[in-house]
Design a protein around this motif. Sequence first.
Motif, mmCIF file in Angstrom:
data_model
loop_
_atom_site.group_PDB
_atom_site.id
_atom_site.type_symbol
_atom_site.label_atom_id
_atom_site.label_comp_id
_atom_site.label_asym_id
_atom_site.label_seq_id
_atom_site.Cartn_x
_atom_site.Cartn_y
_atom_site.Cartn_z
ATOM 1 N N ARG A 1 0.835 -1.205 0.000
ATOM 2 C CA ARG A 1 0.000 0.000 0.000
ATOM 3 C C ARG A 1 0.868 1.253 0.000
ATOM 4 N NH1 ARG A 1 -5.098 -2.151 -1.011
ATOM 5 N NH2 ARG A 1 -5.191 -4.161 0.060
ATOM 6 N N ARG A 2 0.319 2.329 -0.520
ATOM 7 C CA ARG A 2 1.100 3.571 -0.583
ATOM 8 C C ARG A 2 1.229 4.197 0.810
ATOM 9 N NH1 ARG A 2 -3.047 7.803 -3.673
ATOM 10 N NH2 ARG A 2 -4.564 8.008 -1.984
ATOM 11 N N THR A 3 2.292 4.957 0.991
ATOM 12 C CA THR A 3 2.563 5.601 2.276
ATOM 13 C C THR A 3 2.602 7.115 2.157
ATOM 14 O OG1 THR A 3 4.943 5.386 1.887
ATOM 15 C CG2 THR A 3 3.869 3.636 3.162
ATOM 16 N N ARG A 4 2.322 7.648 0.959
ATOM 17 C CA ARG A 4 2.315 9.105 0.762
ATOM 18 C C ARG A 4 1.222 9.475 -0.232
ATOM 19 N NH1 ARG A 4 5.565 12.513 2.904
ATOM 20 N NH2 ARG A 4 4.721 14.112 1.539
ATOM 21 N N PRO B 1 1.999 9.071 10.380
ATOM 22 C CA PRO B 1 3.149 8.882 9.487
ATOM 23 C C PRO B 1 4.000 10.155 9.416
ATOM 24 C CG PRO B 1 1.063 8.326 8.398
ATOM 25 C CD PRO B 1 0.713 9.008 9.671
ATOM 26 N N ALA C 1 -1.929 6.221 8.666
ATOM 27 C CA ALA C 1 -1.383 5.277 7.682
ATOM 28 C C ALA C 1 -2.509 4.617 6.896
ATOM 29 C CB ALA C 1 -0.527 4.231 8.391
ATOM 30 N N THR D 1 -4.106 5.166 2.419
ATOM 31 C CA THR D 1 -4.347 4.107 1.436
ATOM 32 C C THR D 1 -5.777 4.093 0.908
ATOM 33 O OG1 THR D 1 -5.044 2.422 3.049
ATOM 34 C CG2 THR D 1 -2.669 2.681 2.685
#
Length: 655
Positions: free
Chosen positions: A256-259, A540, A551, A555
């Motif tokens: 999954r993306r974090t930004r 995050p 977080a 997503t």
Amino acid sequence: MGHTCRGTINLATAVISVDDACNFVISNGGAQTYHLKASSEVERQRWITALELAKAKAARMQAESGQGGGSQNSEVQSTLRTLGSKVEDLSTCNDLISKHGSALQRSLSELDSLRLTGEAGDKIRQVTERATLFRITSNAMINACRDFLALAQTHSKRWQKALQAEREQRVRLEEALEQLAKQHNHLERAFRGAKRACCCCFSGGAGPGKGEASDEDDDNEFFDAMEDAPEFITVPEPLAMNQESPSQDLVPLKKRRTRIPDKPNYSLNLWSIMKNCIGKDLSKIPMPVNFNEPISMLQRLSEDLEYHELLDKAAKCHSSLEQMCYVAAFCVSAYSTTVYRTGKPFNPLLGETYELDRRRESGYRSLCEQVSHHPPAAAHHAISDRGWTLRQEITVASKFRGKYLSIMPLGTIHAIFEKSNNHYTWKKVTTTVHNIIVGKLWIDQSGEIDIVNHTTGDRCHLKFAPYSYFSRDVARKVTGVVMDKDGKAHYVLSGTWDEKMEFSRVMQSSRGGENGTEGKQKTVYQTLKARELWKRNPLPDGAESMYYFTALALTLNEPEDGVAPTDSRRRPDQRLMEDGRWDEANGEKQRLEEKQRSARREREREAASAPHDSYKALWFESCEDQFTGEQVHIYKGGYWETKELGNWEGCPDIF
């Protein structure tokens, strides 16, 4: 417009004000004034919103043009332009120095022609020499600055080429590293799958042997059964299932993306929009995306599952009273994501859906659908392989009180546990957004919640204390008591809705003296040492520039294949806003809202005899709740089966 004309009002400096429900005024503060009338209050607010947005854009464009439009260029080029501008200034100064220097020298020559003798003559000669030296030095300085600019321009091109080459090399290395990591992960999983298969063959399929290092890699989560062996015994399935299992384990979990893109610094005065809405329900007022966050209310509702592991733990409890403690902690945890979240979620379009499939990672699947537009209502259904179901239908009522905004969620939340058949219900508290007019926005939660176990009669009373400047209590405080059906207290809960909750076992309770409040008596509980129930996950890195998303929230709007065409991830104005293209997002938002209004008018024409909008939800059906007596929408099934088939023909075209 390049030129103004008669009757023009410059938007950057325009004053927009409201007369009454349908009338508004636009003026330039001088002779030019327009008095305008809309067909309705909602239409008037749409005009004011559009004009305020255009005004902000005009001011922004004016500021950008004043800066020479340098925002599109690199920092090096911007610096060079600044240097060039300064050299031009110096050249202008040089011309002035030459002009005034020549005049000065003429004046000195005239003084010299007077043939003054003695001290006066010496002073005139000294001034003449110094004026000449000053002029020579000024010319040398101007020439040096021009040479410096030429040198900087020559080197900047070389630096830019080197920088671009470094960036391209970094991208290539990152791609290669990512590919290697994927191959490594795939090989590791294949090796583990083969190793487990071998172990099953030698041990009769009873599971991993003692000492097997199957949990060394923290990134790979398999089954919680190994932590609590007596409650989860794995039994070999028929041959067909055993053959399928290793192949499933070989499929890596989705990364999954974090930004998400940073929030742009677009300024728009909140008060300029909100001042016309005092005392009104904001769900009916069109608002620009500038006050939003790039997720929908359906996605925000799905965030209630941020701490789903509390329900996992509750499902394992043998005691219904202890289970109530975890349900109460889950109820409180839903507010922890709101503490810095002053942005407004997008109002879902009628028929909009949102799925959150975390079955492989966390054991649950969640589906939301917007089932009503006026009043706006969303139905939510989540089911977990770990023994629980969560469902709710939430209608949000909001009122703007001038200095603050009150948001009142209406509707009941249900949590059902498969093993014990315990069925819990509760409602949400009021959210208040403060400092609408001036100051930094901040959020508070206040009110009381009664959680009821309809199977056993157990109850939990939670109190969210409102913020008070004069209170000595910790801010955002939550307290609660878990009681059985006879009213006897068994657990005391304490903590804050933004940080953590603890519970203590009650050993004895007694009535204390009067506390001075309407003659009521305080109850004193003697408890064992408090234990932690729940603690908030840290945000995050860089969350402050990403709308303070958790977080999980980062997503939620990540594009995903196979979801329904009505899924919030596919909503174009929300996607444009996430990408930072807010002007386009506002235009797209108006288009979608008008499309929704047209669809409603068409339904009303088709069912002219119906007294109200006859819209029916696709995945939920309306019925009376047997526990609360409320008219609610409950999931009727079919969504996940339709997704597996990939046949979405029955979905409406809303985007």
